[in-house]
Design a protein around this motif. Structure first.
Motif, PDB file in Angstrom:
ATOM      1  N   ALA A 243       9.143  25.611  32.026  1.00 38.21           N
ATOM      2  CA  ALA A 243       8.619  26.698  31.187  1.00 38.21           C
ATOM      3  C   ALA A 243       8.398  26.212  29.763  1.00 38.21           C
ATOM      4  CB  ALA A 243       9.580  27.875  31.201  1.00 38.21           C
ATOM      5  N   ILE A 244       7.643  26.985  28.996  1.00 36.04           N
ATOM      6  CA  ILE A 244       7.413  26.670  27.582  1.00 36.04           C
ATOM      7  C   ILE A 244       7.859  27.854  26.737  1.00 36.04           C
ATOM      8  CG2 ILE A 244       5.431  25.195  28.131  1.00 36.04           C
ATOM      9  CD1 ILE A 244       3.682  27.523  26.929  1.00 36.04           C
ATOM     10  N   GLU A 245       8.015  27.608  25.444  1.00 34.01           N
ATOM     11  CA  GLU A 245       8.303  28.666  24.489  1.00 34.01           C
ATOM     12  C   GLU A 245       7.088  28.828  23.582  1.00 34.01           C
ATOM     13  OE1 GLU A 245      10.923  30.710  24.144  1.00 34.01           O
ATOM     14  OE2 GLU A 245      11.945  29.832  25.885  1.00 34.01           O
ATOM     15  N   LEU A 246       6.525  30.022  23.551  1.00 30.82           N
ATOM     16  CA  LEU A 246       5.392  30.293  22.675  1.00 30.82           C
ATOM     17  C   LEU A 246       5.874  30.538  21.251  1.00 30.82           C
ATOM     18  CD1 LEU A 246       3.276  32.747  24.888  1.00 30.82           C
ATOM     19  CD2 LEU A 246       2.880  30.294  24.527  1.00 30.82           C
ATOM     20  N   SER A 247       5.036  30.185  20.287  1.00 29.72           N
ATOM     21  CA  SER A 247       5.365  30.481  18.896  1.00 29.72           C
ATOM     22  C   SER A 247       5.192  31.979  18.658  1.00 29.72           C
ATOM     23  CB  SER A 247       4.433  29.702  17.972  1.00 29.72           C
ATOM     24  OG  SER A 247       3.097  30.194  18.105  1.00 29.72           O
ATOM     25  N   GLY A 248       5.638  32.433  17.486  1.00 26.05           N
ATOM     26  CA  GLY A 248       5.504  33.848  17.174  1.00 26.05           C
ATOM     27  C   GLY A 248       4.055  34.307  17.191  1.00 26.05           C
ATOM     28  N   GLY A 249       3.166  33.497  16.615  1.00 25.30           N
ATOM     29  CA  GLY A 249       1.750  33.847  16.597  1.00 25.30           C
ATOM     30  C   GLY A 249       1.137  33.860  17.985  1.00 25.30           C
ATOM     31  N   GLN A 250       1.549  32.899  18.830  1.00 24.37           N
ATOM     32  CA  GLN A 250       1.035  32.845  20.200  1.00 24.37           C
ATOM     33  C   GLN A 250       1.517  34.038  21.028  1.00 24.37           C
ATOM     34  OE1 GLN A 250       2.527  28.973  21.123  1.00 24.37           O
ATOM     35  NE2 GLN A 250       0.748  27.897  20.271  1.00 24.37           N
ATOM     36  N   LYS A 251       2.754  34.459  20.786  1.00 26.10           N
ATOM     37  CA  LYS A 251       3.252  35.652  21.472  1.00 26.10           C
ATOM     38  C   LYS A 251       2.435  36.879  21.075  1.00 26.10           C
ATOM     39  CE  LYS A 251       8.106  34.226  21.924  1.00 26.10           C
ATOM     40  NZ  LYS A 251       9.501  34.507  21.497  1.00 26.10           N
ATOM     41  N   GLN A 252       2.071  36.931  19.780  1.00 18.99           N
ATOM     42  CA  GLN A 252       1.282  38.065  19.311  1.00 18.99           C
ATOM     43  C   GLN A 252      -0.107  38.064  19.952  1.00 18.99           C
ATOM     44  OE1 GLN A 252       1.505  38.362  15.023  1.00 18.99           O
ATOM     45  NE2 GLN A 252       2.019  40.512  15.268  1.00 18.99           N
ATOM     46  N   LYS A 253      -0.678  36.883  20.110  1.00 19.22           N
ATOM     47  CA  LYS A 253      -1.981  36.772  20.774  1.00 19.22           C
ATOM     48  C   LYS A 253      -1.874  37.189  22.245  1.00 19.22           C
ATOM     49  CE  LYS A 253      -3.681  33.036  17.811  1.00 19.22           C
ATOM     50  NZ  LYS A 253      -4.058  31.594  17.755  1.00 19.22           N
ATOM     51  N   MET A 254      -0.778  36.796  22.883  1.00 21.52           N
ATOM     52  CA  MET A 254      -0.583  37.169  24.281  1.00 21.52           C
ATOM     53  C   MET A 254      -0.428  38.687  24.414  1.00 21.52           C
ATOM     54  SD  MET A 254       2.263  35.788  27.029  1.00 21.52           S
ATOM     55  CE  MET A 254       3.619  36.724  26.301  1.00 21.52           C
ATOM     56  N   ALA A 255       0.285  39.293  23.467  1.00 19.53           N
ATOM     57  CA  ALA A 255       0.452  40.750  23.497  1.00 19.53           C
ATOM     58  C   ALA A 255      -0.892  41.444  23.304  1.00 19.53           C
ATOM     59  CB  ALA A 255       1.441  41.186  22.415  1.00 19.53           C
ATOM     60  N   LEU A 256      -1.744  40.885  22.428  1.00 19.31           N
ATOM     61  CA  LEU A 256      -3.072  41.454  22.226  1.00 19.31           C
ATOM     62  C   LEU A 256      -3.921  41.298  23.489  1.00 19.31           C
ATOM     63  CD1 LEU A 256      -5.211  42.737  20.447  1.00 19.31           C
ATOM     64  CD2 LEU A 256      -5.737  40.449  19.530  1.00 19.31           C
ATOM     65  N   ALA A 257      -3.839  40.125  24.133  1.00 15.83           N
ATOM     66  CA  ALA A 257      -4.570  39.904  25.385  1.00 15.83           C
ATOM     67  C   ALA A 257      -4.110  40.899  26.454  1.00 15.83           C
ATOM     68  CB  ALA A 257      -4.358  38.472  25.862  1.00 15.83           C
ATOM     69  N   LYS A 258      -2.828  41.199  26.469  1.00 11.00           N
ATOM     70  CA  LYS A 258      -2.295  42.169  27.432  1.00 11.00           C
ATOM     71  C   LYS A 258      -2.876  43.555  27.181  1.00 11.00           C
ATOM     72  CE  LYS A 258       2.138  43.937  29.176  1.00 11.00           C
ATOM     73  NZ  LYS A 258       3.617  43.787  29.088  1.00 11.00           N
ATOM     74  N   ALA A 259      -2.967  43.946  25.907  1.00  9.43           N
ATOM     75  CA  ALA A 259      -3.534  45.251  25.563  1.00  9.43           C
ATOM     76  C   ALA A 259      -5.011  45.313  25.944  1.00  9.43           C
ATOM     77  CB  ALA A 259      -3.352  45.511  24.071  1.00  9.43           C
ATOM     78  N   LEU A 260      -5.729  44.218  25.721  1.00 11.00           N
ATOM     79  CA  LEU A 260      -7.152  44.191  26.060  1.00 11.00           C
ATOM     80  C   LEU A 260      -7.359  44.196  27.570  1.00 11.00           C
ATOM     81  CD1 LEU A 260      -8.382  41.572  23.424  1.00 11.00           C
ATOM     82  CD2 LEU A 260      -8.553  44.073  23.325  1.00 11.00           C
ATOM     83  N   TYR A 261      -6.468  43.517  28.298  1.00  6.69           N
ATOM     84  CA  TYR A 261      -6.589  43.451  29.762  1.00  6.69           C
ATOM     85  C   TYR A 261      -6.462  44.847  30.365  1.00  6.69           C
ATOM     86  CZ  TYR A 261      -5.855  41.872  34.573  1.00  6.69           C
ATOM     87  OH  TYR A 261      -5.990  41.684  35.928  1.00  6.69           O
ATOM     88  N   LYS A 262      -5.611  45.672  29.822  1.00  3.42           N
ATOM     89  CA  LYS A 262      -5.438  47.033  30.345  1.00  3.42           C
ATOM     90  C   LYS A 262      -6.718  47.853  30.170  1.00  3.42           C
ATOM     91  CE  LYS A 262      -2.485  51.132  30.153  1.00  3.42           C
ATOM     92  NZ  LYS A 262      -1.379  51.822  29.467  1.00  3.42           N
TER      93      LYS A 262
END
Length: 626
Positions: free
Chosen positions: A520-539
């Motif tokens: 596994a990897i650990e995402l940076s704070g900014g990358q986590k925020q991008k992933m959260a945004l991608a999740k919102a857009l995916y919905k």
């Protein structure tokens, strides 16, 4: 329980917290008061565990009664087999009849003992695990679907922790204890009947001494129960320190700030104070156990002496003597086990009450049939909305009235604590207003089923926690096989995560949370925020809520997100929260919140021309860039 008192007393004399008659009476009174507050009584909880077991797997309940019957038949067949074997050996009566009777009884004993063992294997492994899983899933479902406000109340979370403990360690044990209790009652009746045939006084002697033994044990446990509050705090401290030491997120601070010694001292202090109570409990237990043995052996001597006296003054076979002695031993043990099981039974019932009380926590939102959700674009109106947090003295949101129009991009700005995040949680249905109402397309939101209402919103909140699954599954919320790969790629590109994902060996299949998986990897704070945004857009919900979505982004990534915002918020109503006022210029309207109320509202140009609080904050922030 710690049984090393000889070593402890060799070092120092343990001073036990005083347990006067007044304290004991207070403890008993407190115990009764807590039981009186219980919504569910012992009989209610018995019906509950049997009902849940029957719904899950009828064989769990059927096998329990089969095992109970098999145990009783095996025990009493063995008891009488011993009598006939002794009579056979000494040659009393018809030896052929003795032999056949003993052989049949032994065959019955081992046949039913084997049957009991086979049933026990199912109950001990498959049955118990299935039941534990069943109750835990019920708790998980309640925890996942209950009103969000319920999850923030400490009392509810304490009840959930107690309920989980009960589900894992107690609930199935109550089924097991029911079988034991039934067995004890049956055995007491049968054994007392056997001994009463010799003399009715014998069962009475056994009952009296074992009742005294039970009261000694009860007095011991009442002190332990009454003193629990004294050491629970240290148990919580030890648990918190252990979690802090093993938390990967704190590991950096522990090393950089040279905190190992600090943690060792904390642990040493908490363990030392907890050990003091362990020593007191051990000394208290030692004294009661000593008295327990004295009374117990006195009782045995009295029973044996009386049985021997009766045997020698009456005409009985050697086998009868063996039967009576074994019956006396078994009766004494069974009476004690009955009192012990009953005491445990009551304790288990109280723990099961926690499980049922958590399931009964009321949900105030509409969880039943609701009106059909609107199709197309949505409009949300706040009418005189106020919200006060549980046990808070002052409302966080005060008499708010505004409308999020269809397709509008609305910005919320204000200082920390102004109520921005609370407003977002009210809008998406996580909170219900304390006063006023919220309307969706002109209808109160409570006319809609709340879980269906949630489907209207895609949100990025400030606190972002990744799940220990792949990046793709974190974004889609379903298994990788069920994920729409084309939509996944589009959303990752819009959120600025696609290049990072493509650089990884397993790409979007890469798992997160390194302390669980080696690959596994650990995402940076900014990358986590991008992933959260991608999740919102995916919905792809019709209303988009972004709570500080750029807080952890670098300036370049932030600018790219602003440029993308107009695209991915197209045909949606959206709310954008930010402390950086320059980021709100692309929104259609801006609301400045101050102390939970609307201080100013308008476009960026209108608010700047007004020269009020917004203009002042904007100028102050701009000065840092000049």
């Amino acid at each position: 329980m710690i049984y090393c008192m000889s070593e402890v007393r060799a070092v120092k004399k343990v001073k036990i917290a005083k347990y006067t008659k007044e304290k004991h009476k207070a403890a008993v009174k407190k115990d009764k008061a807590e039981k009186a507050k219980r919504k569910y009584r012992l009989w209610d909880n018995m019906k509950y565990i049997f009902s849940e077991g029957w719904k899950l797997d009828k064989y769990i309940i059927i096998s329990m009664f089969l095992q109970f019957a098999a145990e009783q038949i095996a025990d009493f067949s063995g008891l009488f087999a011993d009598k006939y074997i002794v009579d056979l050996v000494v040659g009393e009566n018809d030896r052929r009849v003795m032999f056949i009777t003993a052989a049949v009884l032994l065959a019955v004993k081992y046949l039913f003992k084997g049957a009991s063992s086979l049933i026990s294997r199912y109950n001990s492994w498959v049955g118990s695990f299935s039941y534990i899983r069943h109750i835990n899933l019920k708790l998980a479902r309640k925890n996942l679907y209950t009103d969000y406000q319920n999850t923030e109340q400490t009392a509810n979370n304490d009840t959930l922790n107690k309920a989980r403990t009960a589900a894992n360690n107690v609930v199935y044990q109550m089924l097991y204890n029911t079988r034991k209790l039934l067995g004890n009652i049956t055995s007491i009746i049968a054994l007392a009947g056997i001994l009463a045939w010799l003399d009715p006084v014998i069962p009475i002697i056994a009952l009296v001494f074992n009742y005294i033994v039970y009261k000694i044990e009860r007095h011991k446990m009442m002190w332990i129960w009454n003193m629990t509050d004294n050491w629970q705090n240290y148990d919580r401290q030890i648990g918190c320190i252990n979690r802090s030491m093993s938390d990967l997120k704190r590991a950096k601070d522990v090393r950089i700030f040279a905190m190992p010694k600090f943690f060792r001292e904390l642990m040493k202090r908490s363990f030392g104070k907890r050990l003091d109570w362990y020593e007191q409990q051990d000394e208290w237990t030692f004294r009661h156990d000593t008295l327990f043995q004295i009374v117990n052996w006195t009782g045995w001597i009295a029973i044996y002496s009386y049985i021997i006296y009766k045997i020698f003054t009456t005409d009985h076979s050697v086998g009868d003597i063996m039967l009576y002695l074994h019956a006396a031993v078994n009766l004494g043990n069974t009476i004690y086990n009955f009192f012990d099981s009953y005491s445990g039974f009551a304790w288990q019932s109280e723990n099961i009450s926690y499980t049922r009380e958590y399931e009964d926590i009321p949900d105030n939102t509409n969880r039943g049939q609701g009106e059909p959700l609107p199709t197309g674009e949505c409009e949300i109106e706040f009418r005189n909305v106020s919200y006060t947090y549980f046990k808070a003295e002052e409302p966080t949101i005060k008499n708010l009235s505004f409308t999020l129009h269809k397709g509008e991009r609305l910005a919320l700005v204000g200082l920390n604590g102004a109520g921005k995040t609370t407003l977002i949680k009210l809008m998406c249905g996580l909170y219900d207003p304390t006063e006023g109402e919220i309307l969706l397309n002109g209808k109160p939101v409570n006319v809609y089923n709340r879980d269906e209402y949630f489907t209207l919103f895609s949100a990025v909140f400030q606190d972002i926690e990744e799940l220990p699954v792949s990046i793709a599954e974190n974004i889609s919320g379903v298994s990788y096989e069920q994920t729409d790969k084309e939509r996944l790629t589009r959303c990752m590109k819009q959120a600025g995560l696609y290049e990072k994902t493509e650089s990884l060996p397993n790409k979007e299949k890469t798992r997160l949370v390194r302390n669980l998986y080696d690959d596994a990897i650990e995402l940076s704070g900014g990358q986590k925020q991008k992933m959260a945004l991608a999740k919102a857009l995916y919905k792809n919900a019709p209303i988009l809520l972004l709570d500080e979505p750029t807080a952890a982004l670098d300036p370049i990534a932030e600018q790219e997100m602003y440029l993308q915002y107009a695209d991915f918020s197209k045909a949606k109503a959206s709310v954008f929260i930010s402390h950086r006022l320059a980021s709100t210029r692309f929104c259609d309207r801006i609301i400045l919140l101050e102390n939970g109320s609307i201080a100013e509202i308008g476009t960026h140009s209108e608010l700047m021309e007004k020269g009020g609080k917004y203009a002042e904050l904007f100028a102050l922030q701009s000065s840092y860039y000049k």
